[in-house]
Write a protein that holds these residues in place. Structure first.
Motif, mmCIF file in Angstrom:
data_model
loop_
_atom_site.group_PDB
_atom_site.id
_atom_site.type_symbol
_atom_site.label_atom_id
_atom_site.label_comp_id
_atom_site.label_asym_id
_atom_site.label_seq_id
_atom_site.Cartn_x
_atom_site.Cartn_y
_atom_site.Cartn_z
ATOM 1 N N PHE A 7 -9.876 -0.650 -4.739
ATOM 2 C CA PHE A 7 -10.835 -1.158 -5.705
ATOM 3 C C PHE A 7 -11.494 -2.386 -5.071
ATOM 4 C CE2 PHE A 7 -11.106 -3.080 -10.259
ATOM 5 C CZ PHE A 7 -12.466 -2.887 -10.240
ATOM 6 N N TYR A 8 -12.726 -2.216 -4.589
ATOM 7 C CA TYR A 8 -13.359 -3.282 -3.826
ATOM 8 C C TYR A 8 -14.829 -3.348 -4.234
ATOM 9 C CZ TYR A 8 -14.553 -6.166 0.241
ATOM 10 O OH TYR A 8 -14.982 -7.174 1.069
ATOM 11 N N VAL A 9 -15.212 -4.369 -4.974
ATOM 12 C CA VAL A 9 -16.572 -4.516 -5.460
ATOM 13 C C VAL A 9 -17.192 -5.730 -4.795
ATOM 14 C CG1 VAL A 9 -18.019 -4.848 -7.487
ATOM 15 C CG2 VAL A 9 -15.942 -3.483 -7.656
ATOM 16 N N PHE A 309 -3.938 -3.657 -7.438
ATOM 17 C CA PHE A 309 -2.638 -3.406 -6.838
ATOM 18 C C PHE A 309 -1.722 -2.761 -7.886
ATOM 19 C CE2 PHE A 309 -4.556 -6.951 -4.677
ATOM 20 C CZ PHE A 309 -4.280 -6.735 -3.325
ATOM 21 N N ASP A 310 -0.821 -1.883 -7.398
ATOM 22 C CA ASP A 310 0.180 -1.337 -8.319
ATOM 23 C C ASP A 310 1.379 -2.269 -8.390
ATOM 24 O OD1 ASP A 310 1.743 -0.883 -6.079
ATOM 25 O OD2 ASP A 310 1.489 1.291 -6.096
ATOM 26 N N PHE A 311 2.400 -1.884 -9.159
ATOM 27 C CA PHE A 311 3.548 -2.754 -9.403
ATOM 28 C C PHE A 311 4.320 -3.075 -8.123
ATOM 29 C CE2 PHE A 311 8.017 -3.445 -10.669
ATOM 30 C CZ PHE A 311 7.826 -4.564 -11.469
ATOM 31 N N SER A 312 4.271 -2.149 -7.146
ATOM 32 C CA SER A 312 4.994 -2.371 -5.890
ATOM 33 C C SER A 312 4.218 -3.240 -4.915
ATOM 34 C CB SER A 312 5.305 -1.024 -5.231
ATOM 35 O OG SER A 312 4.105 -0.406 -4.783
ATOM 36 N N GLY A 313 2.971 -3.596 -5.236
ATOM 37 C CA GLY A 313 2.165 -4.453 -4.368
ATOM 38 C C GLY A 313 1.216 -3.702 -3.466
ATOM 39 N N ARG A 314 1.155 -2.374 -3.582
ATOM 40 C CA ARG A 314 0.217 -1.603 -2.768
ATOM 41 C C ARG A 314 -1.205 -1.724 -3.324
ATOM 42 N NH1 ARG A 314 2.537 4.282 -2.852
ATOM 43 N NH2 ARG A 314 2.745 3.662 -5.054
ATOM 44 N N LEU A 316 -4.706 -0.411 -4.230
ATOM 45 C CA LEU A 316 -5.137 0.924 -4.646
ATOM 46 C C LEU A 316 -6.651 1.062 -4.606
ATOM 47 C CD1 LEU A 316 -2.689 1.400 -7.645
ATOM 48 C CD2 LEU A 316 -2.384 2.078 -5.261
ATOM 49 N N ASN A 317 -7.090 2.296 -4.700
ATOM 50 C CA ASN A 317 -8.471 2.659 -4.458
ATOM 51 C C ASN A 317 -9.114 3.203 -5.737
ATOM 52 O OD1 ASN A 317 -10.758 3.129 -3.040
ATOM 53 N ND2 ASN A 317 -9.891 4.649 -1.659
ATOM 54 N N PHE A 338 -2.192 -4.773 -11.241
ATOM 55 C CA PHE A 338 -2.681 -6.149 -11.160
ATOM 56 C C PHE A 338 -4.125 -6.122 -10.627
ATOM 57 C CE2 PHE A 338 1.882 -6.320 -10.707
ATOM 58 C CZ PHE A 338 2.241 -7.327 -11.595
ATOM 59 N N ILE A 339 -5.024 -6.789 -11.345
ATOM 60 C CA ILE A 339 -6.428 -6.907 -10.919
ATOM 61 C C ILE A 339 -6.652 -8.343 -10.457
ATOM 62 C CG2 ILE A 339 -8.839 -6.809 -11.641
ATOM 63 C CD1 ILE A 339 -7.996 -4.696 -13.687
#
Length: 356
Positions: A7-9, A309-314, A316-317, A338-339
């Motif tokens: 997720f990259y704006v 990011f997901d809960f594990s810290g990765r 995401l797209n 997390f945003i």
């Protein structure tokens, strides 16, 4: 399988322009009226020419069509004799335009403001400067004990070789910051950009380029410089020809062409602390959600990236899933995310997002 992506704006975070004044030549006739209409309030004459003692020549600023620029330009005339300084001083000559205390507010530089000045000028092939001074641009204070001497001056000086001098003073001790061989400017249209932050802890930058080729001829930058003379009410720009007559035998009648004057006030950029305070207002709604999450109170927050990011810290797209301050989460797995709102590398805000 649920989609995973970054997720990259990216937003354009340019400075906000508060006010801009542009003066452009529009053809022969009514030149003083045009200048006053742009640089002065109604009823004020801000042209300081030697017409009073050289009336038979006519107006010392007129407009002509320039074939190199393919547009109309201003032509400033000065004559070794009989021109003087407004019939008040006879050891110097002045043919200038400037702003005054009753000029529009956005033509005056105030403490704390960021201002960009732009213009073009062209000297003759054989231009002869004075041994004392031949000013073609100044930034000068109005009010205070140092108002008689400009903070910034571009002056042309007879020397070996003749040169352009960038002169500076915060008080009454004027210094030369940088010089340029005048031969680089003779017979050539050049474009000037001058950027100033007015204040005791100010900044100053100038760049001169050949107009037709964009080649840099001269530049100077100082990000820690006193750009406010104590006691000043405001500062103002000046353009034209203002030269000494101490050695008239070294001078000749001259024409300096000018074009495309611009005075632009730029809003002060927000600090990181200010941005973080803005970001505190952002909320997600609805949260949790299974379809779409809206960012509320995002307003004009000056951020340039958002990451998920997901809960594990990765990381995401969510390519093409962010529109009109809304995020489509319908393809994501249930759980906690997390945003992160960022300005460059600084985190402004981290929000928890629940997908159900």
């Amino acid at each position: 399988m649920k989609q995973k992506s970054i997720f990259y704006v990216v937003l354009l975070c340019s400075a906000i322009i508060q006010a801009q004044v542009v003066l452009e030549a529009n053809g022969p006739g009514n030149t003083y009226e045009l200048i006053n209409a742009v640089f002065a309030n109604p009823g004020r004459d801000i042209v300081e020419s030697p017409d009073c003692n050289h009336n038979d020549f006519g107006r010392h600023i007129d407009e002509v069509f320039d074939n190199e620029l393919n547009k109309n330009v201003f032509r400033f005339h000065i004559h070794v004799t009989p021109d003087n300084d407004r019939c008040k001083k006879f050891d110097r000559q002045r043919n200038e335009i400037k702003s005054f205390d009753d000029s529009p507010e956005n033509l005056k530089g105030n403490i704390g403001e960021n201002v960009v000045y732009k213009w073009k000028f062209k000297l003759s092939d054989t231009f002869k400067p004075s041994t004392s001074f031949t000013h073609i641009h100044q930034i000068k204070s109005v009010g205070g004990s140092y108002a008689s001497i400009p903070m910034i001056t571009l002056t042309l000086r007879k020397s070996n070789p003749d040169r352009l001098e960038l002169r500076y003073t915060p008080t009454n001790d004027q210094n030369t910051l940088k010089t340029l061989n005048l031969e680089a400017l003779r017979g050539t249209w050049v474009s000037v950009k001058e950027t100033v932050k007015f204040g005791n802890a100010g900044s100053y930058a100038i760049e001169i380029r050949k107009t037709l080729t964009n080649e840099i001829l001269f530049n100077y930058t100082n990000t820690s410089i006193d750009m406010w003379q104590d006691g000043a009410d405001f500062t103002r720009p000046k353009w034209g020809i203002y030269r000494s007559l101490n050695n008239p035998q070294n001078l000749q009648d001259e024409i300096v062409k000018y074009a495309d004057f611009s005075v632009e006030e730029i809003a002060n950029p927000l600090s990181i602390d200010d941005l973080k305070k803005q970001a505190e207002r952002i909320v997600l709604f609805p949260n949790p959600s299974s379809k779409e999450i809206e960012f509320k109170n995002i307003g004009s927050l000056n951020y340039n990236t958002i990451e998920l990011f997901d809960f594990s810290g990765r990381q995401l797209n969510v390519d093409k899933k962010f529109q009109n301050d809304k995020l489509d989460v319908s393809d994501f797995s249930k759980g906690l995310y997390f945003i992160v709102f960022k300005k460059d590398t600084v985190k402004l805000k981290v929000l928890k997002c629940y997908i159900k």
